[in-house]
Design a protein around this motif. Structure first.
Motif, PDB file in Angstrom:
ATOM      1  N   LEU A  15       0.950  15.447   6.273  1.00 30.87           N
ATOM      2  CA  LEU A  15       1.004  14.467   7.367  1.00 30.87           C
ATOM      3  C   LEU A  15       2.433  14.228   7.849  1.00 30.87           C
ATOM      4  CD1 LEU A  15      -1.593  11.814   6.088  1.00 30.87           C
ATOM      5  CD2 LEU A  15      -1.966  13.723   7.667  1.00 30.87           C
ATOM      6  N   ILE A  16       3.357  15.110   7.443  1.00 35.49           N
ATOM      7  CA  ILE A  16       4.751  14.943   7.878  1.00 35.49           C
ATOM      8  C   ILE A  16       4.873  14.974   9.404  1.00 35.49           C
ATOM      9  CG2 ILE A  16       7.077  15.929   7.739  1.00 35.49           C
ATOM     10  CD1 ILE A  16       6.331  16.844   4.860  1.00 35.49           C
ATOM     11  N   PRO A  17       4.145  15.862  10.094  1.00 33.28           N
ATOM     12  CA  PRO A  17       4.219  15.823  11.560  1.00 33.28           C
ATOM     13  C   PRO A  17       3.641  14.544  12.168  1.00 33.28           C
ATOM     14  CG  PRO A  17       3.377  17.947  10.804  1.00 33.28           C
ATOM     15  CD  PRO A  17       3.376  17.027   9.622  1.00 33.28           C
ATOM     16  N   ASN A  18       2.928  13.741  11.346  1.00 35.47           N
ATOM     17  CA  ASN A  18       2.286  12.519  11.840  1.00 35.47           C
ATOM     18  C   ASN A  18       3.000  11.256  11.374  1.00 35.47           C
ATOM     19  OD1 ASN A  18      -0.012  14.686  11.061  1.00 35.47           O
ATOM     20  ND2 ASN A  18      -0.562  13.622  12.959  1.00 35.47           N
ATOM     21  N   LEU A  19       4.251  11.405  10.914  1.00 38.38           N
ATOM     22  CA  LEU A  19       4.953  10.251  10.346  1.00 38.38           C
ATOM     23  C   LEU A  19       5.121   9.120  11.353  1.00 38.38           C
ATOM     24  CD1 LEU A  19       7.655  11.884   8.036  1.00 38.38           C
ATOM     25  CD2 LEU A  19       5.672  10.531   7.355  1.00 38.38           C
ATOM     26  N   GLU A  20       5.335   9.435  12.616  1.00 35.34           N
ATOM     27  CA  GLU A  20       5.478   8.372  13.618  1.00 35.34           C
ATOM     28  C   GLU A  20       4.206   7.543  13.716  1.00 35.34           C
ATOM     29  OE1 GLU A  20       7.876   7.002  15.497  1.00 35.34           O
ATOM     30  OE2 GLU A  20       9.238   8.207  14.283  1.00 35.34           O
ATOM     31  N   GLU A  21       3.066   8.219  13.710  1.00 30.99           N
ATOM     32  CA  GLU A  21       1.785   7.504  13.736  1.00 30.99           C
ATOM     33  C   GLU A  21       1.624   6.640  12.488  1.00 30.99           C
ATOM     34  OE1 GLU A  21      -1.789   9.851  15.175  1.00 30.99           O
ATOM     35  OE2 GLU A  21      -0.375  11.475  14.710  1.00 30.99           O
ATOM     36  N   ILE A  22       1.998   7.205  11.339  1.00 31.63           N
ATOM     37  CA  ILE A  22       1.819   6.499  10.070  1.00 31.63           C
ATOM     38  C   ILE A  22       2.697   5.248  10.014  1.00 31.63           C
ATOM     39  CG2 ILE A  22       2.106   6.690   7.561  1.00 31.63           C
ATOM     40  CD1 ILE A  22       1.353   9.677   7.884  1.00 31.63           C
ATOM     41  N   LYS A  23       3.895   5.355  10.577  1.00 34.82           N
ATOM     42  CA  LYS A  23       4.779   4.177  10.590  1.00 34.82           C
ATOM     43  C   LYS A  23       4.109   2.999  11.282  1.00 34.82           C
ATOM     44  CE  LYS A  23       9.280   6.473  10.363  1.00 34.82           C
ATOM     45  NZ  LYS A  23      10.509   6.830  11.124  1.00 34.82           N
ATOM     46  N   GLY A  24       3.328   3.282  12.309  1.00 35.01           N
ATOM     47  CA  GLY A  24       2.651   2.213  13.035  1.00 35.01           C
ATOM     48  C   GLY A  24       1.557   1.541  12.239  1.00 35.01           C
ATOM     49  N   TYR A  47       5.384   5.824   0.948  1.00 34.90           N
ATOM     50  CA  TYR A  47       4.868   7.169   1.167  1.00 34.90           C
ATOM     51  C   TYR A  47       5.030   7.989  -0.115  1.00 34.90           C
ATOM     52  CZ  TYR A  47       5.501   5.811   6.081  1.00 34.90           C
ATOM     53  OH  TYR A  47       5.463   5.161   7.290  1.00 34.90           O
ATOM     54  N   ARG A  48       4.091   8.944  -0.275  1.00 34.28           N
ATOM     55  CA  ARG A  48       4.147   9.748  -1.495  1.00 34.28           C
ATOM     56  C   ARG A  48       3.939  11.220  -1.170  1.00 34.28           C
ATOM     57  NH1 ARG A  48      -0.113   8.348  -5.910  1.00 34.28           N
ATOM     58  NH2 ARG A  48      -0.664  10.518  -6.279  1.00 34.28           N
ATOM     59  N   LEU A  49       4.706  12.067  -1.872  1.00 30.04           N
ATOM     60  CA  LEU A  49       4.551  13.506  -1.752  1.00 30.04           C
ATOM     61  C   LEU A  49       4.265  14.063  -3.151  1.00 30.04           C
ATOM     62  CD1 LEU A  49       7.124  12.542   0.246  1.00 30.04           C
ATOM     63  CD2 LEU A  49       6.895  14.945   0.949  1.00 30.04           C
ATOM     64  N   THR A  93       0.820  -1.211   0.000  1.00 28.11           N
ATOM     65  CA  THR A  93       0.000   0.000   0.000  1.00 28.11           C
ATOM     66  C   THR A  93       0.856   1.265   0.000  1.00 28.11           C
ATOM     67  OG1 THR A  93      -0.140  -0.180   2.399  1.00 28.11           O
ATOM     68  CG2 THR A  93      -1.989  -1.055   1.125  1.00 28.11           C
ATOM     69  N   SER A  94       0.264   2.318  -0.531  1.00 19.45           N
ATOM     70  CA  SER A  94       0.906   3.629  -0.591  1.00 19.45           C
ATOM     71  C   SER A  94      -0.040   4.651   0.019  1.00 19.45           C
ATOM     72  CB  SER A  94       1.206   3.981  -2.058  1.00 19.45           C
ATOM     73  OG  SER A  94       1.636   5.317  -2.191  1.00 19.45           O
ATOM     74  N   ILE A  95       0.536   5.704   0.617  1.00 21.83           N
ATOM     75  CA  ILE A  95      -0.282   6.740   1.237  1.00 21.83           C
ATOM     76  C   ILE A  95       0.276   8.108   0.877  1.00 21.83           C
ATOM     77  CG2 ILE A  95       1.041   6.712   3.414  1.00 21.83           C
ATOM     78  CD1 ILE A  95      -1.554   7.287   4.896  1.00 21.83           C
ATOM     79  N   ILE A  96      -0.624   9.083   0.658  1.00 19.76           N
ATOM     80  CA  ILE A  96      -0.206  10.457   0.386  1.00 19.76           C
ATOM     81  C   ILE A  96       0.110  11.129   1.717  1.00 19.76           C
ATOM     82  CG2 ILE A  96      -0.829  12.660  -0.678  1.00 19.76           C
ATOM     83  CD1 ILE A  96      -0.911  10.466  -2.727  1.00 19.76           C
ATOM     84  N   VAL A  97       1.344  11.546   1.909  1.00 18.45           N
ATOM     85  CA  VAL A  97       1.691  12.252   3.143  1.00 18.45           C
ATOM     86  C   VAL A  97       1.834  13.754   2.918  1.00 18.45           C
ATOM     87  CG1 VAL A  97       2.776  10.253   4.211  1.00 18.45           C
ATOM     88  CG2 VAL A  97       4.175  11.839   2.861  1.00 18.45           C
TER      89      VAL A  97
END
Length: 787
Positions: free
Chosen positions: A731-740, A746-748, A661-665
């Motif tokens: 969502l860069i400030p939320n990267l720790e949450e996203i890692k979980g 990840y995509r920008l 899966t990929s997510i837009i951050v």
């Protein structure tokens, strides 16, 4: 010539009766859940069963809309609901969610599925792919021309459904996130708040020029004059939009198009033509509902301002006249007490009509009258928005829900000493009932005419006997009540056969398994950064980004592809690739030796190139659940998660996803993509796609809403417009949450950012923080999600 289907909307049981009694061949309706018209009355299980049984009495097919995107935790309930629909004999499902399509073809292989217009099928390759993957019918995007419809329907031999009347979305259906991102009401979930019907300013930020109006509000489609051409396109089903409309609207529109289709069929089959008056029918359609008139949508190529209702986005009505200085009106249309009247944005219901010195119930064209209450003023133009006589007449067309009849031939045996028998044939099947013995008449025998009269009392049923013949008739006697009971028994027997004919039983448990996850192909390391301009590319190269995707098809694309300094280059395509499809494929294929893969949500591109390179499904494929990815597991390598899911929902999906899966951050979300260009329409001198004024090249443009929010508008090389959210997701400030969440990639995305902005964002990502204030950004749905 094959019979074309007239498909009508039914938002309620009353609308369903209106559709059937006025000549629909099929109806589409939704349940109380999982329907793209969540605010229609819709059908619970009891009324759904009743609807299916009623329609089948008239050989009318029933298609149920299960056409919303579904979250992981809704899938089980949705499949149980589909089981119910399967068992009560629904003829087909209209589906948007590919996860539901996957589960239906697995669990109910004989249940017909139609690809909703929300699946955005707009080219032949996409249609062929879905046909191969189990869809028996494709509801084509409303943006296609008749030639494109003909190519897909006839040349590719695909069963298609097209819209012929009703509301038109300005964005490609299934590609609109405006209601979702602005207010949390997702169009993909059936809860669209219709922000397109609100006023906007379109502003050139470079010059300061601007125009205001309802610049995203299109007129309704009306094709009553074009039905012959539409039938010749090869489309199998002609669809009327309107599940939110009242029953009288359904009755009027269906009856008009029934006449038009029958007339066109007579012409095409060289048969005697009916007395169809197209102008009369169009006038009736205008009175029922219009927004500053009608358009032909994109059937004949027009995409300019004349398809828009710039001044008034609601029901315009039909003009009845201009108010004189003495507050009288010389009528251009007939009016009656209780008609609805509009002037400007205001309106009223007529309580009195004053003609001369008299109060009258109605007045006619040419009469000079005053209306009470007199809310209007001199100079106002009055419109009739509701015609009470028309609505009353239309209500009568379905007040008797069994007025239409299935005509049967009846054979009767009436012989002394033998039971009375009635026999008829329906759909090549014989139905026979026997009653009491016919007795010798002690006084007066029962006359044949009396028997016939009572056999013809079928008023409260869907059947009538057009011919009653007697195998035997002897002058005997039997109570008339016995004749009536036997008639009812025969009709009930046919009715029960019809009601049960389509019902099915599922004798196995539901299969909700998913396959094991594919590994991330070639182990992509680091994020993918999507760039559109040289300045953005420069920033990405300076940050040593290993995976850069280039958006090739925007109008401001200016990148020299051969000189990109990056080990892994990708191409990102637009979601919409229509008549230019073959040229785009050639352009991509020329670059295949130099690229790692493609990011796309275009089904045609996926189908055409899946064997030639790595395919990353983009977020506009609306992957809401793991079964969406199961559907695509053999044709995608990576799937991008929908931007409408929140953190918890993303986690639920990823746990069971059969694909990486990929997510837009980071990135501006594309809210709309449209064949219509608000820039050219507002600022250009000409209308129509072929008369593009080039205004979009003369500055930087935004839409500005009533609250002052601005939404960038960009155009691509093919004159389509793309509207983006005013705030980029960050969502860069939320990267720790996203890692979980265990998302693999990840995509920008960068659209209109400058070199400095791009560099700042990429450095923030590399540091796993964003040092600047969280200002001008949004977390999108990461925290809130959609209803």
């Amino acid at each position: 010539m094959k019979k074309v289907e007239l498909l009508a909307p039914a938002g309620s049981l009353e609308s369903l009766y209106a559709a059937v009694q006025n000549g629909a061949d099929a109806v589409y309706l939704g349940g109380t859940k999982f329907s793209a018209r969540a605010y229609a009355s819709n059908f619970d299980e009891e009324t759904m069963t009743k609807a299916v049984e009623y329609c089948h009495l008239y050989n009318v097919k029933v298609y149920i809309t299960v056409n919303t995107s579904m979250k992981q935790n809704e899938i089980g309930e949705a499949l149980e609901y589909i089981k119910f629909l399967y068992e009560i004999g629904v003829d087909a499902l209209i589906i948007q969610d590919t996860g539901i399509a996957e589960l239906v073809r697995r669990n109910f292989p004989d249940f017909e599925i139609h690809a909703s217009t929300q699946m955005t099928v707009h080219n032949g390759e996409g249609a062929l792919l879905l046909k191969k993957l189990g869809f028996s019918r494709i509801v084509l995007s409303r943006e296609l021309s008749l030639e494109e419809i003909k190519y897909i329907s006839k040349d590719l031999d695909i069963e298609t459904e097209i819209f012929i009347h009703g509301a038109l979305c300005i964005s490609y259906s299934g590609q609109c996130l405006m209601s979702s991102l602005i207010g949390g009401r997702s169009g993909n979930r059936g809860r669209c708040a219709q922000p397109c019907r609100l006023p906007y300013g379109i502003i050139n930020k470079t010059t300061g020029k601007g125009k205001k109006g309802y610049v995203l509000s299109p007129k309704d489609i009306c094709t009553i004059e074009n039905i012959k051409d539409i039938i010749e396109s090869g489309a199998s089903s002609l669809k009327i939009e309107g599940r939110m409309k009242r029953p009288q609207y359904v009755a009027g529109v269906v009856s008009a198009y029934r006449k038009a289709i029958d007339e066109a069929s007579c012409q095409l089959n060289y048969e005697k033509q009916s007395n169809f008056k197209v102008e009369e029918e169009k006038k009736k359609l205008l009175q029922l509902f219009n927004r500053e008139g009608f358009s032909k949508a994109y059937l004949f190529g027009n995409t300019g301002r004349d398809m828009m209702s710039y001044r008034f986005p609601k029901n315009t009505g039909v003009q009845i006249g201009k108010v004189n200085k003495d507050l009288t009106i010389e009528l251009k249309e007939n009016i009656s007490i209780r008609d609805g009247i509009r002037f400007g944005d205001d309106g009223f219901t007529i309580f009195k009509i004053v003609k001369g010195s008299k109060n009258v119930e109605e007045a006619f064209i040419g009469d000079r009258v005053k209306l009470k209450p007199t809310k209007y003023k001199s100079g106002d133009i009055l419109y009739k928005t509701s015609d009470v006589k028309l609505l009353d007449d239309l209500s009568k067309s379905y007040s008797d829900i069994y007025e239409k009849k299935n005509n049967l031939k009846l054979n009767v045996k009436f012989k002394i000493g033998d039971p009375v028998t009635l026999e008829t044939i329906y759909k090549d099947k014989s139905f026979k009932v026997s009653g009491e013995e016919v007795q010798k008449a002690l006084k007066k025998p029962l006359e044949k005419e009396k028997v016939i009269k009572n056999l013809n009392k079928t008023g409260d049923t869907a059947f009538s006997f057009i011919e009653i013949s007697f195998e035997t008739f002897e002058e005997g006697f039997i109570p008339v009540s016995s004749i009536n009971a036997l008639r009812r028994e025969l009709i009930d027997k046919i009715g029960e056969y019809i009601k049960n004919e389509g019902k099915r039983t599922l004798n196995k448990g539901l299969d909700l398994n998913v396959t094991s996850k594919k590994e991330l192909k070639s182990q992509i390391n680091g994020p993918i950064v999507v760039v559109t301009t040289k300045e953005q590319l420069k920033a990405a190269e300076e940050c040593n980004i290993d995976n850069i995707a280039v958006e090739l098809f925007m109008r401001d694309y200016d990148i020299d592809f051969k000189n990109i300094n990056c080990p892994n280059v990708y191409i990102k395509t637009s979601t919409i690739i229509k008549e230019e499809f073959n040229n785009v494929c050639r352009e991509i294929e020329e670059k295949l030796p130099y690229i790692k893969g493609i990011i796309t949500s275009n089904l045609g591109i996926i189908s055409k190139l899946k064997e030639k390179t790595l395919i990353i499904g983009d977020y506009k494929l609306n992957s809401f659940n793991s079964y969406c990815m199961e559907f695509y597991k053999d044709i995608l390598d990576i799937a991008t998660i929908s931007v409408e899911l929140n953190k918890k929902e993303i986690g639920n999906l990823v746990k069971k996803a059969p694909l990486p899966t990929s997510i837009i951050v980071y990135g501006r979300t594309e809210l709309m993509v449209s064949e219509y260009c608000p820039i050219g329409s507002a600022f250009g001198e000409k209308t129509g796609k072929t008369a593009c004024s080039g205004e979009c090249t003369k500055g930087s443009f935004v839409l500005k809403d009533r609250k002052g929010e601005e939404f960038p508008v960009k155009t691509d090389k093919y004159c389509r417009s793309h509207i983006y959210n005013g705030s980029a997701i960050n969502l860069i400030p939320n990267l720790e949450e996203i890692k979980g969440l265990n998302v693999e990639l990840y995509r920008l995305d960068f659209t209109d950012e400058s070199y400095e902005e791009t560099l700042s964002i990429l450095k923030g990502y590399k540091n796993e923080s964003y040092e600047g204030e969280f200002k001008g950004f949004t977390r999108g749905h990461f925290k809130r999600g959609v209803e």
